[in-house]
Design a protein around this motif. Structure first.
Motif, PDB file in Angstrom:
ATOM      1  N   ILE A  56       0.794  -1.255  -0.012  1.00 28.30           N
ATOM      2  CA  ILE A  56       0.034  -0.186  -0.066  1.00 28.30           C
ATOM      3  C   ILE A  56       0.919   1.364   0.014  1.00 28.30           C
TER       4      ILE A  56
ATOM      5  N   ASP B 654      -4.516  -8.561   0.925  1.00 26.12           N
ATOM      6  CA  ASP B 654      -5.452  -8.991  -0.314  1.00 26.12           C
ATOM      7  C   ASP B 654      -5.604 -10.361  -0.520  1.00 26.12           C
ATOM      8  N   ASN B 735      -3.592   1.016  -3.253  1.00 25.23           N
ATOM      9  CA  ASN B 735      -3.333  -0.344  -3.019  1.00 25.23           C
ATOM     10  C   ASN B 735      -2.809  -0.906  -4.409  1.00 25.23           C
ATOM     11  N   ASN B 738      -4.384  -3.884  -6.198  1.00 30.29           N
ATOM     12  CA  ASN B 738      -5.935  -3.722  -6.940  1.00 30.29           C
ATOM     13  C   ASN B 738      -5.677  -2.667  -8.408  1.00 30.29           C
ATOM     14  N   GLN B 849      -7.664   1.583  -2.461  1.00 33.00           N
ATOM     15  CA  GLN B 849      -6.792   2.274  -1.767  1.00 33.00           C
ATOM     16  C   GLN B 849      -6.296   1.287  -0.637  1.00 33.00           C
ATOM     17  N   LEU B 850      -7.064   0.481  -0.210  1.00 30.94           N
ATOM     18  CA  LEU B 850      -6.867  -0.360   1.008  1.00 30.94           C
ATOM     19  C   LEU B 850      -6.880  -1.862   0.325  1.00 30.94           C
ATOM     20  N   PRO B 851      -6.534  -2.990   1.375  1.00 33.11           N
ATOM     21  CA  PRO B 851      -6.888  -4.363   0.841  1.00 33.11           C
ATOM     22  C   PRO B 851      -8.355  -4.244   0.792  1.00 33.11           C
TER      23      PRO B 851
END
Lengths: 109, 961
Positions: A56, B654, B735, B738, B849-851
């Motif tokens: 991230i 993820d 992320n 993603n 943005q995040l898992p």
């Protein structure tokens, strides 16, 4: 740590291959599942093994390699689809031939 | 519209037009014929309009890059030669459309025929107009494909299928050779543009690779134009409907090879290699085809061999490499197309009216069909080269050219003699065509009474024959200007003086013609009177025989190797597969491990050791207990959970999420399947066998562990640094996993969700048949005599065979089924479901943005939605297939695809994310929307497919109750 990961991958593949070589459909499905765990782990750790560095952007500690993760993520989902396909194939085989032997449908026209 | 755009439109019109008959395939045949004539008619109008510039000595060009890196441009060029050839294709195409309206029977699929015909026409027009050699190859192969489909149009006939296959193999292999030759020529000259290649003839011919390139290109041209020894596919292609034979296999497609020779004439012709190969092949084909045609008993077969012969004639003319010969080649190309197309149509009418094409059964038709007879007589006379018809003129030119050969050894005198002999055979088979069909005794009796065909069926023949006569009588007036511009384009320079007059005085060519006439007619009647002709058995055709032997050997070898590898059974195949993979994996290490340890070990932690132990024990137990299926399944699930934990531990949230949900879904799926399989696996393998398997398994395990160890301790640079760096600025997401999935490698993901849908559809198809079979079985003895089908833990419910129909009609009245509806689980899931769905939505929204993301959110949603109805013992929609799930998956694909296509609206390549390309005030919002839309597609696909799978298996369970 590398030793643990490598041996776990080896163990999963050995178990997977052994089950893959069985004569009935159900163990073959399980074997394939174990083998895909092994392969997924293998591809995943090709990006290196890092603890606490998720890919991230913005994390202070830096991040691990995101590419193998992206590859493995779709592999997991596709793996589910193929497993489901295989299971249904096994059901169909059993329905058609009355047996769940992997070669039961071999002589069918 | 500029002329260039018009030209591009002209080239693409037939392809667009092919959609019309396909869409209208249910309408009447007349409607379809009109619809399919629209595009060629419009294209012809454009051609005539643009033709004014060509006659004025200009060329029209249109070009834009297609794949610039390969040198592949969509480049069209209209000069004299391409105008002539395109005109031929369009005019004869229109006549064939009209003819086919009456030729095909009512039960033949009319729309398909016309759609294919137009695809072929488009490909052929493309060959004619293309100014890029690679593009030519593309269209060239398209004509092969369309030809194959048209030959096999009556696909229920074995000879049609065999002929189609043979044509595709021969012309397809030739096409490959042509591609290689084209690439070689382009490497010599540095361009694929044909008009540029033609300006570099000297440099190309001087290059050391010229001979190889020439032979490769000639292979392509000769296979396509049925030159000896590749001619054999053409007679076999006569299994096609006659309009196809008239169009593809006499007038246009078989001329493509010759057209290519003419097109590349300035670039390739003029060398000794060209003279000997092209001239020699042409001469051999010319005489061989003519000789063979005399002995054919099938009307179309005779015409096919005659076509081969005439193609050889044109090839010979091009091979002679003199400017006048090239003019004659172009002239004969036109003439042959007119008289041969009309002859094929006449043959089709005869076949249509009598029900046979056998020359030994036909005869005396003149009385019943005088008009058709006259038309056929005229066209056949043109084929034989009778004066006042077009065939005479080009044949005289040929004879004159064979006499004008430069001094090249024996060719000097052998070429005229062989050409005269071929002319003699040509007269013989032309005479036979007319005499055996329309005369040769009184009318015969056939299955039906022959009479003249419908008025409009004869019109195309009449127009073509009219052309033969008009050109034959007034050549300079009718064809002169066109011939001049076309020949100029072939030669790429000044056109020599040629005289299209009918009478040149009594000269050597005329003498050759007269000899050919006298001997040809004598030959036919002599053989006819002695009855030898009708008794003749066509000899073994070498090329055909060789093809058959090769084809049979290939098929036999394929069958043999398939048998060898599958006869031993699935287990043997897996063993082979695993061993080969093992060998391939180990081989590089056998050479030597290149470098030493380069990274430091990561320290072992107690948590990791504990996790390893759990995983190892679970895996080992799966193997140990694998014959107890339920136990083994649960243990496999445990191993999967540990894999998920590993992902989480090594910074892959993820993956951990996805693995976790997939594990749940997999176990659920297998639990649904277990009742339909035996509860335990019998012990079948011998101990030796198990030892061998264990040895293989250990070998693979050690190899995998070794490879993983080696990989982990070597280090090395990552290739994804750029993706990580660009994730936020270019992909608009933090992320990175993603962003890679839905943006950087979105096309991959698109392919993968397509695979998901295909797998789900396959499952639905298999389950559908299964449940149908199950219903039948329930009534029959099969189910009763299958005690092993008794599922584990279902003993109590098997006696209560509740009809699924009843439950579907009144779901609320079904008594609670205590065995399979555990109250606790039902309550738990019903209470939990809304929360879980909320979590799914949350996962989806934060994914960029995040898992999280579409995959995992879709999995969660699907599992929860599938669990809900399962707890009540029924699938969500009763016994009806869940069409809404199909739609969900399809909608997902559509959304993802449309997001990708959306980039086109902004002039960007497929799948470009919106970020940075849409210049709106709220740039941030737009970039977010583009990627999220794609992710929404992924989400919908996953929900649809996973639910389809689980629902299908769940329905199976319901029906079993």
């Amino acid at each position: 740590m590398e030793l643990l990961v490598a041996s776990a991958i080896g163990l999963l593949s050995a178990a997977g291959v052994y089950l893959l070589l069985r004569a009935r459909t159900f163990p073959v499905v399980l074997g394939l599942a174990l083998l895909s765990y092994a392969v997924n782990l293998f591809v995943f750790v090709s990006g290196g093994i890092r603890v606490g560095r998720p890919p991230i952007v913005g994390a202070a500690a830096g991040m691990t390699d995101p590419l193998p993760q992206a590859l493995v993520l779709t592999a997991i989902v596709i793996g589910f689809a193929t497993t489901a396909f295989l299971v249904v194939l096994a059901l169909r085989l059993r329905r058609e031939t009355g047996s769940d032997h992997v070669d039961a449908g071999g002589d069918a026209p | 519209m500029t002329d260039g755009r018009l030209l591009a439109l002209l080239a693409l019109l037939p392809f667009a037009g092919a959609c019309l008959p396909a869409l209208l395939h249910r309408r009447s045949r007349t409607t379809i014929a009109w619809a399919s004539a629209a595009a060629p008619a419009a294209a012809l109008a454009i051609l005539v309009f643009l033709g004014r510039r060509v006659f004025a000595g200009e060329v029209v060009e249109a070009s834009r890059p297609w794949i610039a890196a390969l040198g592949l441009d969509v480049a069209f060029r209209l000069d004299g030669l391409s105008m002539l050839f395109a005109g031929l294709i369009l005019v004869i195409g229109l006549l064939v459309i009209l003819y086919a309206r009456y030729y095909l029977a009512a039960r033949d699929p009319f729309g398909r025929f016309h759609a294919l015909l137009l695809v072929f026409m488009g490909a052929m027009t493309g060959v004619a107009l293309s100014d890029n050699l690679l593009l030519t190859v593309v269209f060239w192969e398209t004509t092969s494909l369309a030809s194959c489909l048209l030959i096999g149009y009556w696909s229920d006939r074995a000879d049609a299928r065999a002929g189609a296959r043979m044509a595709l193999v021969v012309t397809g292999l030739g096409g490959l050779a042509l591609l290689a030759g084209a690439i070689l020529v382009a490497q010599i000259a540095g361009t694929f543009t044909i008009s540029e290649l033609n300006g570099m003839g000297d440099a190309i011919r001087a290059h050391p690779h010229y001979d190889i390139a020439l032979v490769l290109i000639l292979l392509g041209a000769f296979t396509k134009s049925a030159q000896w020894p590749f001619h054999f596919w053409l007679p076999n292609a006569m299994a096609a409907p006659t309009p196809v034979s008239a169009y593809l296999h006499s007038a246009t497609m078989v001329k493509a090879g010759i057209f290519l020779l003419a097109r590349l004439y300035p670039a390739l012709a003029g060398s000794d290699t060209w003279f000997w190969i092209v001239g020699g092949t042409g001469l051999a084909t010319f005489v061989f085809g003519a000789w063979a045609a005399v002995f054919r008993h099938d009307l179309k077969s005779l015409l096919a061999y005659s076509t081969i012969s005439h193609l050889g004639l044109i090839t010979l003319l091009l091979g002679l490499s003199s400017p006048l010969a090239a003019v004659a080649a172009v002239f004969h190309l036109i003439n042959h197309a007119t008289f041969k197309a009309s002859l094929f149509m006449a043959a089709g009418i005869v076949d249509h009216e009598t029900g046979t094409r056998d020359l030994r059964r036909l005869g005396g038709l003149w009385k019943q069909m005088p008009v058709t007879g006259l038309l056929a007589l005229t066209a056949a006379a043109a084929m034989a080269g009778v004066p006042f018809l077009n065939g005479f003129l080009s044949k005289e030119m040929l004879f004159a050219e064979t006499l004008a050969l430069p001094d090249v050894g024996f060719a000097r005198w052998i070429v005229p003699i062989v050409a005269t002999a071929a002319g003699m055979f040509g007269v013989a088979y032309s005479t036979r065509f007319v005499h055996d069909v329309f005369f040769n005794g009184p009318p015969r009796t056939y299955d039906r009474t022959p009479h003249e065909p419908p008025r409009w069926m004869r019109i195309p023949v009449e127009l073509l024959v009219l052309g033969c006569v008009a050109v034959g009588i007034a050549p300079a007036l009718t064809i002169g200007p066109l011939l001049r511009v076309a020949s100029g384009a072939v030669l790429g320079g000044p056109v020599p003086q040629f005289d299209l007059a009918l009478w040149h005085g009594f000269n050597a060519p005329l003498a050759m013609s007269l000899v050919a006439f006298a001997l040809g007619i004598a030959l036919y009647f002599r053989m006819q009177r002695q009855g030898r002709l009708h008794a003749a058995q066509p000899g073994a055709i070498s090329g055909h025989r060789v093809f058959d032997v090769i084809e049979r050997s290939v098929v036999r070898f394929a069958g043999w190797s398939a048998d060898r590898s599958t006869a031993a059974g699935f287990q043997r195949q897996v063993v082979i597969l695993v061993l080969v993979a093992l060998a391939a994996g180990v081989a590089p290490f056998a050479v030597g491990i290149p470098d030493r340890l380069v990274v430091a070990y990561a320290p072992m932690t107690p948590v990791a050791i504990a996790g390893w132990l759990v995983l190892a024990v679970a895996t080992a137990l799966v193997v140990a207990t694998h014959r107890q299926r339920f136990t083994a399944l649960i243990l496999t699930g445990a191993a999967g959970l540990m894999v998920a934990a590993t992902f989480a531990f090594f910074s892959a949230p993820d993956l951990a999420l996805t693995q976790l949900v997939v594990e749940a879904a997999t176990v659920l799926l297998m639990l649904l399947a277990l009742p339909h399989l035996p509860a335990s696996t019998p012990l079948e393998s011998s101990s030796v066998r198990r030892l061998r398997d264990a040895a293989i398994a250990v070998g693979v395990g050690v190899a995998m562990a070794g490879a993983a160890w080696w990989m982990l301790t070597r280090g090395g640079a990552s290739i994804s640094a750029e993706q990580a760096a660009l994730s936020v600025p270019a992909g608009g997401g933090a992320n990175v996993v993603n962003v890679i999935l839905v943006d950087f490698r979105g096309f991959d993901t698109y392919g993968e969700i397509t695979v998901l849908v295909i797998a789900a559809l396959g499952i639905v198809a298999m389950l559908g048949r299964t449940s149908a079979g199950r219903r039948v079985d329930r009534a029959g003895p099969a189910a009763a005599s299958d005690p092993s089908a008794e599922p584990a833990g279902q003993g109590a419910s098997t006696g209560t065979a509740r009809s699924p129909q009843v439950s579907a009609h009144s779901p609320s009245s079904v008594p609670p089924d205590d065995d399979r509806d555990p109250e606790m689980l039902t309550l738990l899931i019903r209470g939990f479901a809304p929360v879980a769905l909320l979590v799914a939505g949350w996962l989806f929204l934060r994914g960029h943005q995040l898992p999280g993301g579409g995959f995992v959110a879709g999995l969660v949603t699907a599992v929860v939605l599938s669990l809900l109805p399962l707890t009540s013992g029924r699938s969500a929609a009763g016994d009806n297939p869940r069409t809404d799930l199909h739609r969900t998956a399809a909608a997902g694909l559509a959304v993802a695809g449309a997001t990708g296509l959306g980039a086109w609206a902004f002039g960007r390549p497929f799948m470009t994310s919106a970020h940075g390309h849409v210049d709106l005030p709220l740039v941030g919002d737009v970039e977010w929307a583009s990627a999220a839309l794609f992710d929404l597609g992924v989400f919908l696909v996953v929900v649809g497919t996973v639910m389809l799978m689980l629902d299908g298996l769940g329905r199976l369970r319901t029906e079993r109750n």
